[in-house]
Design an enzyme around this catalytic site. Structure first.
Site, PDB file in Angstrom:
ATOM      1  N   GLY A  79      25.593 -30.318  -6.626  1.00  0.00           N
ATOM      2  CA  GLY A  79      24.331 -30.656  -7.283  1.00  0.00           C
ATOM      3  C   GLY A  79      23.877 -29.591  -8.264  1.00  0.00           C
ATOM      4  O   GLY A  79      23.420 -29.903  -9.368  1.00  0.00           O
ATOM      5  N   THR A  80      24.024 -28.327  -7.873  1.00  0.00           N
ATOM      6  CA  THR A  80      23.543 -27.238  -8.736  1.00  0.00           C
ATOM      7  C   THR A  80      24.301 -27.235 -10.057  1.00  0.00           C
ATOM      8  O   THR A  80      23.692 -27.146 -11.132  1.00  0.00           O
ATOM      9  CB  THR A  80      23.705 -25.887  -8.010  1.00  0.00           C
ATOM     10  OG1 THR A  80      22.975 -25.952  -6.779  1.00  0.00           O
ATOM     11  CG2 THR A  80      23.192 -24.730  -8.852  1.00  0.00           C
ATOM     12  N   CYS A  97      16.705 -23.784   1.032  1.00  0.00           N
ATOM     13  CA  CYS A  97      16.901 -22.733   0.038  1.00  0.00           C
ATOM     14  C   CYS A  97      15.700 -21.797  -0.018  1.00  0.00           C
ATOM     15  O   CYS A  97      15.836 -20.637  -0.342  1.00  0.00           O
ATOM     16  CB  CYS A  97      17.113 -23.355  -1.339  1.00  0.00           C
ATOM     17  SG  CYS A  97      18.268 -24.700  -1.310  1.00  0.00           S
ATOM     18  N   THR A 105      40.379 -26.472 -12.133  1.00  0.00           N
ATOM     19  CA  THR A 105      41.215 -27.332 -11.286  1.00  0.00           C
ATOM     20  C   THR A 105      40.336 -28.118 -10.328  1.00  0.00           C
ATOM     21  O   THR A 105      39.428 -27.557  -9.713  1.00  0.00           O
ATOM     22  CB  THR A 105      42.236 -26.470 -10.513  1.00  0.00           C
ATOM     23  OG1 THR A 105      43.012 -25.766 -11.474  1.00  0.00           O
ATOM     24  CG2 THR A 105      43.146 -27.330  -9.639  1.00  0.00           C
ATOM     25  N   HIS A 115      27.704 -33.116  -0.256  1.00  0.00           N
ATOM     26  CA  HIS A 115      27.365 -32.723   1.119  1.00  0.00           C
ATOM     27  C   HIS A 115      26.036 -33.288   1.617  1.00  0.00           C
ATOM     28  O   HIS A 115      25.666 -33.076   2.759  1.00  0.00           O
ATOM     29  CB  HIS A 115      27.429 -31.199   1.290  1.00  0.00           C
ATOM     30  CG  HIS A 115      26.324 -30.413   0.669  1.00  0.00           C
ATOM     31  ND1 HIS A 115      25.352 -29.798   1.420  1.00  0.00           N
ATOM     32  CD2 HIS A 115      26.035 -30.125  -0.614  1.00  0.00           C
ATOM     33  CE1 HIS A 115      24.521 -29.145   0.614  1.00  0.00           C
ATOM     34  NE2 HIS A 115      24.923 -29.329  -0.623  1.00  0.00           N
ATOM     35  N   GLN A 120      19.138 -36.229  -3.539  1.00  0.00           N
ATOM     36  CA  GLN A 120      18.600 -36.693  -2.257  1.00  0.00           C
ATOM     37  C   GLN A 120      18.500 -38.215  -2.159  1.00  0.00           C
ATOM     38  O   GLN A 120      18.274 -38.743  -1.070  1.00  0.00           O
ATOM     39  CB  GLN A 120      17.210 -36.077  -2.006  1.00  0.00           C
ATOM     40  CG  GLN A 120      17.240 -34.574  -1.794  1.00  0.00           C
ATOM     41  CD  GLN A 120      17.934 -34.156  -0.495  1.00  0.00           C
ATOM     42  OE1 GLN A 120      18.184 -34.974   0.402  1.00  0.00           O
ATOM     43  NE2 GLN A 120      18.257 -32.885  -0.382  1.00  0.00           N
TER      44      GLN A 120
HETATM   45  C1  LIG Z   1      17.217 -32.222  -4.902  1.00  0.00           C
HETATM   46  C2  LIG Z   1      18.355 -31.258  -4.848  1.00  0.00           C
HETATM   47  N1  LIG Z   1      18.972 -30.908  -5.987  1.00  0.00           N
HETATM   48  C3  LIG Z   1      20.010 -30.064  -6.005  1.00  0.00           C
HETATM   49  C4  LIG Z   1      20.482 -29.501  -4.852  1.00  0.00           C
HETATM   50  C5  LIG Z   1      21.655 -28.558  -4.911  1.00  0.00           C
HETATM   51  O1  LIG Z   1      22.836 -29.210  -4.531  1.00  0.00           O
HETATM   52  P1  LIG Z   1      24.133 -28.377  -4.074  1.00  0.00           P
HETATM   53  O2  LIG Z   1      23.797 -27.764  -2.755  1.00  0.00           O
HETATM   54  O3  LIG Z   1      25.212 -29.383  -4.002  1.00  0.00           O
HETATM   55  O4  LIG Z   1      24.382 -27.358  -5.136  1.00  0.00           O
HETATM   56  C6  LIG Z   1      19.868 -29.823  -3.624  1.00  0.00           C
HETATM   57  C7  LIG Z   1      20.306 -29.188  -2.364  1.00  0.00           C
HETATM   58  O5  LIG Z   1      19.515 -28.940  -1.478  1.00  0.00           O
HETATM   59  C8  LIG Z   1      18.782 -30.731  -3.626  1.00  0.00           C
HETATM   60  O6  LIG Z   1      18.167 -31.080  -2.513  1.00  0.00           O
END
Ligand SMILES: Cc1ncc(COP(=O)(O)O)c(C=O)c1O
Length: 385
Positions: free
Chosen positions: A71-72, A324, A236, A200, A178
């Site tokens: 996600g990040t 986080c 990769t 995940h 989410q």
């Molecule tokens: C709304 C949201 N965006 C982004 C992320 C980040 O995703 P990742 O952990 O796959 O980098 C999260 C993870 O908690 C999230 O809840």
């Protein structure tokens, strides 16, 4: 000790079916999909299949999917890639309740001279769409608003927002990390240009995700290097992760109904009992527009961390704020943006369920929670008994 896992917005268990699917890709089928030999080439076929499984869940074309490391990375790519593609525009619109994967990027860009508008939310965590509409101007490069909030579960009216933003000719990105697998979504009927998903959060492994890029959307690559992903994302491929994500998306499509019936029933049962049986408790977030698996409750005048520790002693995993931000004693930026009073924001707990939770687990937690809250209240320096 038996673990009762109510922290599914932080991460989820890998589904058994997913694990079975990916096992061969570590020690047997470990080739590089970019290799010329047949051994590597057969991996490329599996990646294509995963892309199709994901596209089927999202209602998009397989070619509109770029694999990322989660996600990040998807959020970073969406924002930075759009800004690089339209260098003459210098304004970004987002909300105050985004995940740090968006908010920290926007704040860094502000330091670099971009104009960043963080839209406020009301007491229930809802956006003011008129404020959004008024903020979009000729200088706006991208609007990035999350589909559903990770802390409260509040779901934004993303399709309406996407339509409004499209009407102004601006790129629209949504962090749907989410939302996917919990609520239905069909990109073929949507104006969303860019969408982030993380494996995940939906029973696939950690470290894999996708960025959906609608055909025709201008986006510069963010990761530079090799020619993977048709030159759109170098590096990769995380082969087991990608194949696992494909399977997880296939399962998510099958289980969507269960998420909105069984999981919602369990969440509601847990939430109703806590609000009823624990004095000084209040729900955070718009009750009517929420993910079916999430509840965020404040227990006034007690520390969320203390509640978590006591829950932990009973094997119950929950979270205060998002995973986080927990670890710091600062109240969550989401609850602060909603104007939740300090005394309540500090004592907020998020329970996030999945299809693997049972009614027995919910009943056990319902039994333990009032004991925990009453005990901590007795110790609280803020309450005279
Ligand atoms: C709304 C949201 N965006 C982004 C992320 C980040 O995703 P990742 O952990 O796959 O980098 C999260 C993870 O908690 C999230 O809840």
């Amino acid at each position: 000790m038996l673990i009762i896992y109510f922290d599914n917005n932080a991460t989820t268990k890998v589904a058994e079916e997913v694990l079975e699917e990916i096992k061969p890709f570590f020690c047997e089928l470990y080739g590089n999909p970019s290799s010329m030999h047949t051994f590597g080439g057969q991996i490329g076929i599996k990646i294509r299949q995963a892309r199709e499984q994901i596209a089927a869940l999202l209602g998009c074309e397989p070619s509109e999917i770029i694999f990322t490391a989660g996600g990040t990375e998807s959020d970073n790519t969406a924002i930075m890639g759009t800004l690089a593609a339209v260098p003459n525009k210098r304004k970004i619109i987002t909300s105050r309740v985004e995940h740090p994967a968006v908010l920290t990027v926007c704040r860094e860009l502000e330091n670099r001279g971009y104009t960043v508008v963080e839209l406020s939310v009301d007491k229930q965590g809802r956006l003011d769409l008129t404020e959004l509409e008024n903020q979009i101007d000729d200088d706006t490069a991208v609007v990035t608003i999350m589909y559903a909030n990770n802390e409260t579960g509040v779901v934004f009216p993303i399709e309406r927002i996407a339509e409004m933003v499209a009407g102004k000719g601006v790129v629209f990105h949504t962090d749907a990390v989410q939302a996917i697998g919990k609520i239905p979504l069909n990109l073929s009927e949507s104006n969303i240009d860019l969408l982030s998903l993380s494996g995940h959060k939906l029973h696939a492994p950690k470290g894999v995700g996708i960025l959906y890029v609608r055909k025709g959307t201008r986006l510069s690559p963010y990761m530079l290097g090799g020619h993977q992903e048709a030159g759109r994302r170098a590096g990769t491929e995380n082969v087991p992760g990608i194949i696992g994500l494909g399977k997880a998306c296939e399962l998510a499509a099958k289980n969507l109904e269960e998420e909105n019936s069984k999981v919602k029933y369990l969440r509601d049962k847990l939430e109703d009992a806590m609000l009823q049986n624990c004095p000084g408790s209040r729900l955070n977030g718009d009750k009517d527009n929420r993910l079916p698996n999430t509840t965020n409750i404040s227990f006034e005048y007690i520390e969320g961390e203390a509640i978590l520790l006591m829950l932990d002693k009973h094997g119950i995993c929950a979270s205060s704020g998002s995973a986080c931000t927990s670890g710091s004693l600062e109240p969550s930026h989401v609850l602060r943006a909603m104007g939740v009073p300090f005394t309540a924001a500090h004592g907020s707990i998020r329970f996030s369920l999945s299809r693997y939770n049972t009614e027995k687990e919910v009943d056990y937690t319902i039994e333990k929670m009032p004991e925990i809250v009453n005990k901590l209240r007795e110790l609280s320096p803020f309450v005279s008994t």
